[in-house]
Design a protein around this motif. Structure first.
Motif, PDB file in Angstrom:
ATOM      1  N   LYS A 135       8.583   0.750   0.449  1.00 35.89           N
ATOM      2  CA  LYS A 135       7.125   0.906   0.403  1.00 35.89           C
ATOM      3  C   LYS A 135       6.775   2.081  -0.509  1.00 35.89           C
ATOM      4  O   LYS A 135       7.396   3.140  -0.432  1.00 35.89           O
ATOM      5  CB  LYS A 135       6.552   1.124   1.799  1.00 35.89           C
ATOM      6  CG  LYS A 135       6.635  -0.107   2.702  1.00 35.89           C
ATOM      7  CD  LYS A 135       5.950   0.142   4.040  1.00 35.89           C
ATOM      8  CE  LYS A 135       6.017  -1.082   4.942  1.00 35.89           C
ATOM      9  NZ  LYS A 135       5.232  -2.208   4.394  1.00 35.89           N
ATOM     10  N   ASP A 169       3.509   4.342  -1.459  1.00 42.96           N
ATOM     11  CA  ASP A 169       2.132   4.698  -1.104  1.00 42.96           C
ATOM     12  C   ASP A 169       1.530   5.543  -2.224  1.00 42.96           C
ATOM     13  O   ASP A 169       2.093   6.573  -2.619  1.00 42.96           O
ATOM     14  CB  ASP A 169       2.101   5.473   0.216  1.00 42.96           C
ATOM     15  CG  ASP A 169       2.541   4.612   1.389  1.00 42.96           C
ATOM     16  OD1 ASP A 169       1.970   3.529   1.574  1.00 42.96           O
ATOM     17  OD2 ASP A 169       3.483   5.032   2.103  1.00 42.96           O
ATOM     18  N   CYS A 182       0.544  -5.987  -2.000  1.00 44.21           N
ATOM     19  CA  CYS A 182      -0.333  -4.818  -2.114  1.00 44.21           C
ATOM     20  C   CYS A 182      -1.363  -4.814  -0.994  1.00 44.21           C
ATOM     21  O   CYS A 182      -1.982  -5.840  -0.698  1.00 44.21           O
ATOM     22  CB  CYS A 182      -1.026  -4.846  -3.476  1.00 44.21           C
ATOM     23  SG  CYS A 182      -2.239  -3.529  -3.711  1.00 44.21           S
ATOM     24  N   GLU A 183      -1.516  -3.665  -0.365  1.00 40.94           N
ATOM     25  CA  GLU A 183      -2.553  -3.468   0.644  1.00 40.94           C
ATOM     26  C   GLU A 183      -3.406  -2.272   0.225  1.00 40.94           C
ATOM     27  O   GLU A 183      -2.870  -1.196  -0.063  1.00 40.94           O
ATOM     28  CB  GLU A 183      -1.946  -3.212   2.022  1.00 40.94           C
ATOM     29  CG  GLU A 183      -1.203  -4.409   2.607  1.00 40.94           C
ATOM     30  CD  GLU A 183      -0.697  -4.131   4.009  1.00 40.94           C
ATOM     31  OE1 GLU A 183      -1.074  -3.065   4.568  1.00 40.94           O
ATOM     32  OE2 GLU A 183       0.072  -4.950   4.538  1.00 40.94           O
ATOM     33  N   SER A 192      -6.579   0.255   1.229  1.00 39.47           N
ATOM     34  CA  SER A 192      -7.420   0.730   2.325  1.00 39.47           C
ATOM     35  C   SER A 192      -8.866   0.874   1.850  1.00 39.47           C
ATOM     36  O   SER A 192      -9.163   0.802   0.653  1.00 39.47           O
ATOM     37  CB  SER A 192      -6.897   2.077   2.839  1.00 39.47           C
ATOM     38  OG  SER A 192      -7.087   3.087   1.859  1.00 39.47           O
ATOM     39  N   CYS A 239      -0.858   0.667  -0.720  1.00 38.13           N
ATOM     40  CA  CYS A 239       0.529   0.591  -0.258  1.00 38.13           C
ATOM     41  C   CYS A 239       1.165  -0.651  -0.879  1.00 38.13           C
ATOM     42  O   CYS A 239       0.731  -1.775  -0.617  1.00 38.13           O
ATOM     43  CB  CYS A 239       0.602   0.524   1.270  1.00 38.13           C
ATOM     44  SG  CYS A 239       2.296   0.335   1.902  1.00 38.13           S
ATOM     45  N   TYR A 240       2.191  -0.432  -1.714  1.00 31.68           N
ATOM     46  CA  TYR A 240       2.933  -1.536  -2.330  1.00 31.68           C
ATOM     47  C   TYR A 240       4.238  -1.732  -1.547  1.00 31.68           C
ATOM     48  O   TYR A 240       4.961  -0.776  -1.288  1.00 31.68           O
ATOM     49  CB  TYR A 240       3.263  -1.231  -3.785  1.00 31.68           C
ATOM     50  CG  TYR A 240       2.071  -1.258  -4.709  1.00 31.68           C
ATOM     51  CD1 TYR A 240       1.569  -2.462  -5.193  1.00 31.68           C
ATOM     52  CD2 TYR A 240       1.467  -0.076  -5.120  1.00 31.68           C
ATOM     53  CE1 TYR A 240       0.480  -2.493  -6.055  1.00 31.68           C
ATOM     54  CE2 TYR A 240       0.381  -0.092  -5.977  1.00 31.68           C
ATOM     55  CZ  TYR A 240      -0.108  -1.306  -6.444  1.00 31.68           C
ATOM     56  OH  TYR A 240      -1.183  -1.326  -7.292  1.00 31.68           O
ATOM     57  N   THR A 241       4.544  -2.981  -1.189  1.00 31.93           N
ATOM     58  CA  THR A 241       5.803  -3.320  -0.521  1.00 31.93           C
ATOM     59  C   THR A 241       6.660  -4.123  -1.475  1.00 31.93           C
ATOM     60  O   THR A 241       6.258  -5.202  -1.928  1.00 31.93           O
ATOM     61  CB  THR A 241       5.558  -4.127   0.764  1.00 31.93           C
ATOM     62  OG1 THR A 241       4.731  -3.366   1.658  1.00 31.93           O
ATOM     63  CG2 THR A 241       6.874  -4.441   1.458  1.00 31.93           C
TER      64      THR A 241
END
Length: 232
Positions: A140, A142, A168-169, A171, A177-179
């Motif tokens: 991950k 961030d 990609c998430e 907020s 946050c990339y996984t």
């Protein structure tokens, strides 16, 4: 009279069969491994107990064998008395093939009396094992952002080779946050750029700043970061 003679003959034969069956003495083997769940080949501790649960002594020698067919020299015994237990403790490396089969098999050779004759028999015993293939390790990343700044994060592989999948998430505040999940084994460099929203070209020269990540994916699809470089 003939019927009674026939009945007596049948009963006598049954009695002989029962006597022969009772004369066949087989040991009982109990086996324990220090663990039964594995993520790959591994050496474990093995405890094997062999018990003569009958009321008669074993008529001859016994031998215990590893799964590869090699005799366990320190176990061999000339006999096993009635009610006696012989225990062996050792080690064995559980192989990939055994994990695929789901069992680890040891064997015992013993001597028994069958039909008034000394007979050697072999019995195999196994303990079930479970192969728990490890799930690939993700990475991950961030990155801080600000939704009100007009800037957002974007990314791309620098060498054109895409060996990871990236989820990609974002907020509400703009943090990202990339996984990273492995797709194929190899190494690559990823460039994450922080640029204005209208910016579509992935050229770090026009971005506010950029971060380079050297990525490695191994044969088990585990992802790791080798190096990070930050550029204004």
């Amino acid at each position: 009279m003939k019927k009674w003679l026939l009945l007596l003959f049948v009963l006598s034969m049954l009695g002989v069969s029962a006597a022969v069956a009772e004369a066949i003495v087989e040991p009982v083997l109990r086996m324990d491994l220090s663990q039964t769940r594995f993520t790959g080949p591994q050496e474990v501790a093995v405890t094997i107990g062999v018990t003569n649960e009958s009321g008669e002594d074993m008529p001859g020698p016994m031998a215990l064998y590893y799964p590869n067919g090699k005799m366990i020299a320190e176990f061999s015994t000339p006999t096993l008395k009635a009610g006696e237990t012989r225990t062996w403790e050792g080690r064995w490396k559980v192989t990939e093939e055994q994990l695929k089969q789901g069992r680890v098999i040891f064997a015992i050779q013993f001597t028994t009396l069958e039909n008034d004759s000394i007979t050697r028999k072999v019995r195999s015993y196994y303990t079930p094992v479970v192969w728990e293939e490890p799930k690939p390790q993700h990475v991950k990343i961030d990155l801080a952002g600000a939704s009100s700044s007009g800037y957002s994060w974007d990314w791309g592989p620098c060498n054109g080779r895409r060996i990871v999948d990236i989820a990609c998430e974002v907020s509400e505040s703009g943090d990202v946050c990339y996984t990273l999940t492995g797709l194929e084994a190899g190494e690559t460099t990823l460039c994450f750029t922080y640029a204005e929203d209208w910016y579509t070209e992935r050229d770090p020269n026009f971005a506010r700043y950029a971060i380079y990540y050297d990525i490695r994916v191994d044969e088990e699809m585990n992802v790791s970061i080798l190096n990070t470089e930050f550029c204004w």
